[in-house]
Motif scaffolding. Sequence first.
Motif, mmCIF file in Angstrom:
data_model
loop_
_atom_site.group_PDB
_atom_site.id
_atom_site.type_symbol
_atom_site.label_atom_id
_atom_site.label_comp_id
_atom_site.label_asym_id
_atom_site.label_seq_id
_atom_site.Cartn_x
_atom_site.Cartn_y
_atom_site.Cartn_z
ATOM 1 N N GLU A 224 0.831 -1.204 0.000
ATOM 2 C CA GLU A 224 0.000 0.000 0.000
ATOM 3 C C GLU A 224 0.865 1.253 0.000
ATOM 4 O O GLU A 224 2.075 1.201 0.189
ATOM 5 C CB GLU A 224 -0.908 0.008 1.227
ATOM 6 C CG GLU A 224 -0.145 0.001 2.546
ATOM 7 C CD GLU A 224 -1.058 -0.036 3.750
ATOM 8 O OE1 GLU A 224 -2.207 0.425 3.644
ATOM 9 O OE2 GLU A 224 -0.618 -0.520 4.817
ATOM 10 N N THR A 225 0.210 2.374 -0.252
ATOM 11 C CA THR A 225 0.859 3.670 -0.110
ATOM 12 C C THR A 225 0.547 4.185 1.284
ATOM 13 O O THR A 225 -0.620 4.280 1.669
ATOM 14 C CB THR A 225 0.331 4.660 -1.169
ATOM 15 O OG1 THR A 225 0.777 4.233 -2.460
ATOM 16 C CG2 THR A 225 0.844 6.064 -0.904
ATOM 17 N N LYS A 226 1.580 4.498 2.037
ATOM 18 C CA LYS A 226 1.343 4.970 3.411
ATOM 19 C C LYS A 226 2.504 5.838 3.872
ATOM 20 O O LYS A 226 3.631 5.730 3.390
ATOM 21 C CB LYS A 226 1.162 3.794 4.362
ATOM 22 C CG LYS A 226 2.382 2.880 4.476
ATOM 23 C CD LYS A 226 2.077 1.699 5.404
ATOM 24 C CE LYS A 226 3.278 0.771 5.540
ATOM 25 N NZ LYS A 226 2.983 -0.395 6.414
ATOM 26 N N ALA A 227 2.190 6.718 4.815
ATOM 27 C CA ALA A 227 3.215 7.567 5.417
ATOM 28 C C ALA A 227 4.050 6.730 6.382
ATOM 29 O O ALA A 227 3.557 5.777 6.989
ATOM 30 C CB ALA A 227 2.564 8.738 6.142
ATOM 31 N N ILE A 228 5.323 7.099 6.496
ATOM 32 C CA ILE A 228 6.241 6.393 7.378
ATOM 33 C C ILE A 228 7.103 7.439 8.086
ATOM 34 O O ILE A 228 7.433 8.479 7.501
ATOM 35 C CB ILE A 228 7.106 5.389 6.574
ATOM 36 C CG1 ILE A 228 8.013 4.570 7.495
ATOM 37 C CG2 ILE A 228 7.907 6.093 5.505
ATOM 38 C CD1 ILE A 228 8.753 3.436 6.762
ATOM 39 N N SER A 229 7.453 7.199 9.310
ATOM 40 C CA SER A 229 8.255 8.166 10.049
ATOM 41 C C SER A 229 9.701 8.141 9.569
ATOM 42 O O SER A 229 10.190 7.109 9.094
ATOM 43 C CB SER A 229 8.202 7.873 11.549
ATOM 44 O OG SER A 229 8.913 6.678 11.841
ATOM 45 N N SER A 230 10.371 9.259 9.702
ATOM 46 C CA SER A 230 11.782 9.310 9.292
ATOM 47 C C SER A 230 12.622 8.352 10.130
ATOM 48 O O SER A 230 13.616 7.794 9.644
ATOM 49 C CB SER A 230 12.311 10.736 9.416
ATOM 50 O OG SER A 230 12.157 11.223 10.746
ATOM 51 N N GLU A 231 12.195 8.108 11.377
ATOM 52 C CA GLU A 231 12.934 7.188 12.255
ATOM 53 C C GLU A 231 12.806 5.741 11.802
ATOM 54 O O GLU A 231 13.674 4.906 12.122
ATOM 55 C CB GLU A 231 12.413 7.309 13.696
ATOM 56 C CG GLU A 231 12.721 8.633 14.383
ATOM 57 C CD GLU A 231 11.765 9.748 13.994
ATOM 58 O OE1 GLU A 231 12.021 10.915 14.357
ATOM 59 O OE2 GLU A 231 10.751 9.443 13.304
ATOM 60 N N ALA A 232 11.723 5.419 11.058
ATOM 61 C CA ALA A 232 11.511 4.044 10.610
ATOM 62 C C ALA A 232 12.224 3.733 9.292
ATOM 63 O O ALA A 232 12.351 2.559 8.918
ATOM 64 C CB ALA A 232 10.017 3.776 10.462
ATOM 65 N N ILE A 233 12.690 4.770 8.609
ATOM 66 C CA ILE A 233 13.332 4.568 7.310
ATOM 67 C C ILE A 233 14.574 3.676 7.379
ATOM 68 O O ILE A 233 14.746 2.785 6.531
ATOM 69 C CB ILE A 233 13.675 5.926 6.660
ATOM 70 C CG1 ILE A 233 12.388 6.657 6.273
ATOM 71 C CG2 ILE A 233 14.568 5.736 5.431
ATOM 72 C CD1 ILE A 233 11.560 5.993 5.203
ATOM 73 N N PRO A 234 15.482 3.835 8.348
ATOM 74 C CA PRO A 234 16.675 2.982 8.376
ATOM 75 C C PRO A 234 16.363 1.489 8.350
ATOM 76 O O PRO A 234 17.057 0.716 7.677
ATOM 77 C CB PRO A 234 17.368 3.396 9.682
ATOM 78 C CG PRO A 234 16.997 4.834 9.833
ATOM 79 C CD PRO A 234 15.565 4.898 9.379
ATOM 80 N N ASP A 235 15.324 1.064 9.059
ATOM 81 C CA ASP A 235 14.954 -0.355 9.022
ATOM 82 C C ASP A 235 14.360 -0.735 7.673
ATOM 83 O O ASP A 235 14.619 -1.829 7.154
ATOM 84 C CB ASP A 235 13.948 -0.674 10.132
ATOM 85 C CG ASP A 235 14.581 -0.675 11.511
ATOM 86 O OD1 ASP A 235 15.820 -0.873 11.594
ATOM 87 O OD2 ASP A 235 13.857 -0.460 12.506
#
Length: 305
Positions: A224-235
């Motif tokens: 899906e298309t969804k927002a993600i936090s900048s803190e979750a990007i590394p994982d």
Amino acid sequence: MKKRRLTALLLVVLTLGLVLAACGGSGSSDEAKTEDKARTLTDALDRKVVLPATPKKIVAIQNAGELYALDIKPLATTDYYMGIYPDFLKGVENIGGDKPNVEKIASLKPDLIIISDYQKDMLTNLEKIAPVYATKFGVTPDEQLADIANLVNAKDAEKTYQEKYAKESKEAKATLKDAGIENQKAAVVQFWGKEIYIHDPIVFDGLYTGAGFTPTEAAKKNKETKAISSEAIPDYVSDADQLFILTPEGKSTDELNTLLTGIWKDIPAVKAKHVYPVNSDEWSNYTAPSREYQMQDAIDKITNK
């Protein structure tokens, strides 16, 4: 004939000319009749739409990208497409943004108007002007292209485009192989407004199927298309060899630079300097031309062409 003084030779020439003219006139009439023949198609709103066999004056409120792939220039389209295909659409009428100018559309006297099924609220006004065909939002680029090719009677052009794309894909993979890049994973994130988004990998099929990259493990699981936090990007991008970041006009921003030197600095792709800002509109509009652009742009960025 009224002028009896005409010579026999002239009479022969004149008679021959009349015969040829009659034949020519008959052919033109047949061609006109062919052009005037109508077809009835069922659109994404389950409406029976009667339209010309081969529409010539098309207002593309949607699907100008597919017309671009088929090399068919519309009569008019919106700001959005004018920005993505400026060279191809040079000279095409601009009918505005999300709420196109209905009066201007009417003044152009189109023989076909294309919308998406989510724009059905426009039907009441547009149907008074010309046949309106609604395409289905969210289907694959190949399905969308096939639908438009059938709509505008351009199946040969569709075949030509698909053959060209297949050839380009083969060449793209060969270019990466020559550069020593094979069996690598890639991730894509998008800056949009004040949010960061991730998408189903199918949206970036040009990068994956076209250029031959594999989605990261986290990307494979996302549908899906969804927002993600900048803190979750590394994982999310931890196992990516190449990282593509969609930004307005494909340019770095202060926010992006802050993240790359801050909480994202230990991401392997960032440490390897394999991070590429790319044009958000060009990469994310989910069409056959967008898929082609993703593939070529990724190759150019990675190989520094």
